[in-house]
Design a protein around this motif. Structure first.
Motif, PDB file in Angstrom:
ATOM      1  N   TRP A 268       0.864  -1.186   0.000  1.00 10.84           N
ATOM      2  CA  TRP A 268       0.000   0.000   0.000  1.00 10.84           C
ATOM      3  C   TRP A 268       0.899   1.234   0.000  1.00 10.84           C
ATOM      4  CZ3 TRP A 268      -5.137   0.145  -0.789  1.00 10.84           C
ATOM      5  CH2 TRP A 268      -5.880  -1.033  -0.542  1.00 10.84           C
ATOM      6  N   PHE A 269       0.580   2.165  -0.875  1.00  7.00           N
ATOM      7  CA  PHE A 269       1.270   3.444  -0.964  1.00  7.00           C
ATOM      8  C   PHE A 269       0.226   4.547  -0.872  1.00  7.00           C
ATOM      9  CE2 PHE A 269       5.617   2.323  -2.316  1.00  7.00           C
ATOM     10  CZ  PHE A 269       5.441   0.977  -2.557  1.00  7.00           C
TER      11      PHE A 269
ATOM     12  N   LYS B   3       2.854  16.057  -3.160  1.00 10.81           N
ATOM     13  CA  LYS B   3       3.895  15.228  -2.551  1.00 10.81           C
ATOM     14  C   LYS B   3       4.153  13.981  -3.389  1.00 10.81           C
ATOM     15  CE  LYS B   3       3.175  16.687   2.229  1.00 10.81           C
ATOM     16  NZ  LYS B   3       2.989  16.232   3.636  1.00 10.81           N
ATOM     17  N   GLU B   4       5.302  13.358  -3.155  1.00  5.95           N
ATOM     18  CA  GLU B   4       5.631  12.138  -3.855  1.00  5.95           C
ATOM     19  C   GLU B   4       4.856  10.963  -3.254  1.00  5.95           C
ATOM     20  OE1 GLU B   4      10.228  13.140  -5.256  1.00  5.95           O
ATOM     21  OE2 GLU B   4       9.813  11.504  -3.875  1.00  5.95           O
TER      22      GLU B   4
ATOM     23  N   THR C 148      -4.455  11.932   5.147  1.00  8.07           N
ATOM     24  CA  THR C 148      -5.228  12.250   3.953  1.00  8.07           C
ATOM     25  C   THR C 148      -4.376  12.105   2.707  1.00  8.07           C
ATOM     26  OG1 THR C 148      -6.718  13.757   5.125  1.00  8.07           O
ATOM     27  CG2 THR C 148      -6.465  14.085   2.755  1.00  8.07           C
ATOM     28  N   ALA C 149      -4.853  11.299   1.756  1.00  7.25           N
ATOM     29  CA  ALA C 149      -4.111  11.031   0.528  1.00  7.25           C
ATOM     30  C   ALA C 149      -4.936  10.093  -0.344  1.00  7.25           C
ATOM     31  CB  ALA C 149      -2.762  10.377   0.840  1.00  7.25           C
TER      32      ALA C 149
ATOM     33  N   VAL D 168       9.594  -4.481   0.407  1.00 11.31           N
ATOM     34  CA  VAL D 168      10.357  -3.416  -0.229  1.00 11.31           C
ATOM     35  C   VAL D 168       9.517  -2.157  -0.219  1.00 11.31           C
ATOM     36  CG1 VAL D 168      11.810  -4.900  -1.642  1.00 11.31           C
ATOM     37  CG2 VAL D 168       9.587  -4.185  -2.513  1.00 11.31           C
ATOM     38  N   THR D 169      10.196  -1.009  -0.084  1.00  8.87           N
ATOM     39  CA  THR D 169       9.476   0.248   0.071  1.00  8.87           C
ATOM     40  C   THR D 169       9.516   1.128  -1.168  1.00  8.87           C
ATOM     41  OG1 THR D 169      11.420   1.354   0.982  1.00  8.87           O
ATOM     42  CG2 THR D 169       9.967   0.239   2.546  1.00  8.87           C
ATOM     43  N   SER D 170      10.323   0.787  -2.152  1.00 10.47           N
ATOM     44  CA  SER D 170      10.428   1.608  -3.351  1.00 10.47           C
ATOM     45  C   SER D 170       9.305   1.293  -4.313  1.00 10.47           C
ATOM     46  CB  SER D 170      11.759   1.360  -4.045  1.00 10.47           C
ATOM     47  OG  SER D 170      11.779   1.987  -5.310  1.00 10.47           O
TER      48      SER D 170
END
Length: 123
Positions: free
Chosen positions: A36-37, A43-44, A90-91, A104-106
């Protein structure tokens, strides 16, 4: 690649909860690490959480203790339970699938993405 569809976003007051779901099409869901991102305006895209094929999990520091990721391979679905929500959560939240053996986070390590679901937390 796998097709992903998120659901469960919405508007909630600070301190409230939401559960996001992401359902995958196809028979190979259980072979993917699911992530999940989220991306806020201006923002990035940032990592939130992930769960591997062996059910190992990882979280970004800002959500530890508040968010819980889980998966149901029988339903081809990954969940993100979000509690004690804050306005800074919020996003637009995106589900992603990657062929990795560890968390992995990338974002570049994930090859399939959903369309996103909006989460808005009011103060």
């Amino acid at each position: 690649q796998v097709q992903l569809v998120e659901s469960g976003g919405g508007l909630v007051q600070a301190g409230g909860s939401l559960r996001l779901s992401c359902t995958a099409a196809g028979r190979t869901f259980s072979t993917y690490t699911m992530g999940w991102f989220r991306q806020a305006p201006g923002k990035e895209r940032e990592f939130v959480s992930a769960i591997t094929v062996t059910f190992s999990t990882g979280y970004t520091d800002s959500v530890k203790g508040r968010f819980t990721i889980s998966r149901d391979n029988g339903k081809n679905t990954v969940y993100l339970q979000m509690n004690s929500l804050k306005p800074e959560d919020t996003a637009v939240y995106y589900c992603a699938a990657g062929s990795t053996l560890v968390v992995v986070t990338s974002p570049s390590r994930y090859t399939s993405w959903g369309q996103g679901t909006q989460v808005t937390v009011s103060s």
